[in-house]
Design an enzyme around this catalytic site. Structure first.
Site, PDB file in Angstrom:
ATOM      1  N   CYS A 120      -4.120  -1.960   6.208  1.00 33.50           N
ATOM      2  CA  CYS A 120      -3.937  -0.499   5.281  1.00 33.50           C
ATOM      3  C   CYS A 120      -5.312  -0.293   4.471  1.00 33.50           C
ATOM      4  O   CYS A 120      -6.047  -1.080   3.561  1.00 33.50           O
ATOM      5  CB  CYS A 120      -3.011  -0.712   4.520  1.00 33.50           C
ATOM      6  SG  CYS A 120      -2.583   0.949   3.417  1.00 33.50           S
ATOM      7  N   CYS A 140       1.046  -1.288   0.085  1.00 34.44           N
ATOM      8  CA  CYS A 140       0.108  -0.485   0.259  1.00 34.44           C
ATOM      9  C   CYS A 140       0.755   1.152  -0.309  1.00 34.44           C
ATOM     10  O   CYS A 140       0.690   2.312  -0.151  1.00 34.44           O
ATOM     11  CB  CYS A 140      -1.155  -0.571   1.119  1.00 34.44           C
ATOM     12  SG  CYS A 140      -2.374   1.609   1.638  1.00 34.44           S
TER      13      CYS A 140
END
Length: 375
Positions: free
Chosen positions: A200, A103
């Protein structure tokens, strides 16, 4: 040299205290600060609350308090294409990925960075607990955050030199308690907001249930290395190496010790289990890793070098020897002492003292050159 008021810094604001204080400090220092909220997942948490809306409202409050413009940008497609499909593929293959690392690499410090540059940013800033040292020639070194308990270099270890040259970490030199204090003294709306946990952008939810929405679970048997069936599992993707919780096996067998996941056999859909936290089958002497990324050129290290490494977040460093293959696309990492529960799909992150050198994705673990049956 530009005056600070002419240097535009676009801050990734999540609605949390860390990014709020980052924006506040940069504004206090005189930079031209713009706050941007990233919307990367469209969903509610397990309580039915749309946390994205709440978080954006908090960003709006803080931005108004400190006097900066703020925007919301949608990166749902980038997150799905670059992070989530990888995440699902790894689980399908019996591995345990680290979506936060991907991410950061693909969304926060790539898609977001590209967006920021398109609105004439000189830098982006994030509320990560990490520090940067800039050489006179412009090269950047990634250093651990001052707060050992919060250091996030593990999750930033796949970032490139080119990415980091455009980044600021305004709170990296602070302790978490100091960040809270600054937020409270400034009266920021997020001063007492609890820290977020979970995947995330996806947030806090029942992980097995969430994963099951995308990958149908395939139950199978839990078996010892001697072939004794100890029960049934709920799908290999729901288990990771070294896991104890959720097995539902009492302390029977040769001893009263608890049971742990010691391996997975994808061909037979079997979860391998063994007794004892220090079960010998949980310990490895080495690993191999690919998908290597180093913050700076390390060719002067030769074909091998010694450093320290982490194999999961907040783990104590271990001394290792890193050996490159011929085309330097993979490494063999040999440990100074055996390490428990090395997990394929996770990241091995390399350090030289306080400096994070980079990382690679763990493919296999070995004990005395014998491949451990982790996947």
């Amino acid at each position: 040299m530009k005056d600070k008021s002419q240097i535009r810094v676009v801050v990734g604001m999540s609605g949390g205290v860390d990014s709020s204080v980052s924006a506040y400090l940069l504004k206090q220092q005189g930079y031209d600060v713009v706050g941007v909220f990233m919307k990367n997942w469209d969903d509610k948490n397990d309580s039915g609350v749309c946390t994205v809306t709440e978080d954006y409202q908090d960003v709006a409050k803080v931005a108004s308090q400190i006097g900066i413009p703020y925007y919301s940008v949608n990166f749902e497609k980038e997150y799905w294409d670059r992070v989530f499909t990888y995440f699902l593929d790894e689980y399908k293959n019996g591995r345990t990925p680290n979506p936060d690392i991907m991410c950061n690499k693909e969304v926060k410090f790539k898609a977001f960075l590209d967006y920021a540059m398109s609105i004439d940013a000189d830098y982006i800033a994030m509320g990560h607990y990490a520090q940067l040292r800039r050489d006179e020639d412009g090269r950047v070194h990634l250093l651990r955050g001052a707060d050992d308990n919060k250091d996030q270099t593990y999750f930033l270890s796949q970032l490139s030199q080119e990415q980091l040259q455009k980044v600021m970490f305004p709170i990296g030199h602070l302790q978490k308690s100091e960040v809270r204090r600054i937020a409270e003294e400034a009266g920021l709306a997020t001063a007492k907001k609890k820290d977020s946990t979970g995947i995330c952008f996806i947030g806090e939810r029942n992980f097995s249930k969430f994963l099951g929405e995308f990958l149908p679970a395939q139950p199978g048997e839990m078996v010892t290395l001697d072939g004794e069936v100890k029960g049934n599992h709920f799908g290999l993707m729901n288990y990771t190496i070294g896991q104890r919780k959720g097995l539902g096996i009492g302390g029977d067998g040769k001893s009263n010790e608890p049971w742990f996941v010691i391996g997975k056999d994808l061909k037979t859909n079997t979860l391998l289990v063994g007794q004892g936290y220090h079960n010998e089958h949980l310990y490895a002497n080495s690993l191999d890793a690919s998908k290597l990324s180093f913050v700076d050129d390390i060719s002067d290290c030769g074909d091998e070098f010694h450093c320290t490494a982490k194999f999961r977040y907040r783990q104590k460093d271990t001394g290792v020897t890193v050996k490159f293959n011929e085309d330097r696309t993979k490494v063999e990492v040999i440990f100074d002492e055996p390490v428990r529960a090395i997990t394929p799909g996770q990241e091995v992150v390399f350090y030289d003292g306080e400096e994070c050198l980079g990382s690679g994705t763990i493919d296999h673990a070995y004990k005395e050159s014998k491949l451990l049956q982790y996947v």
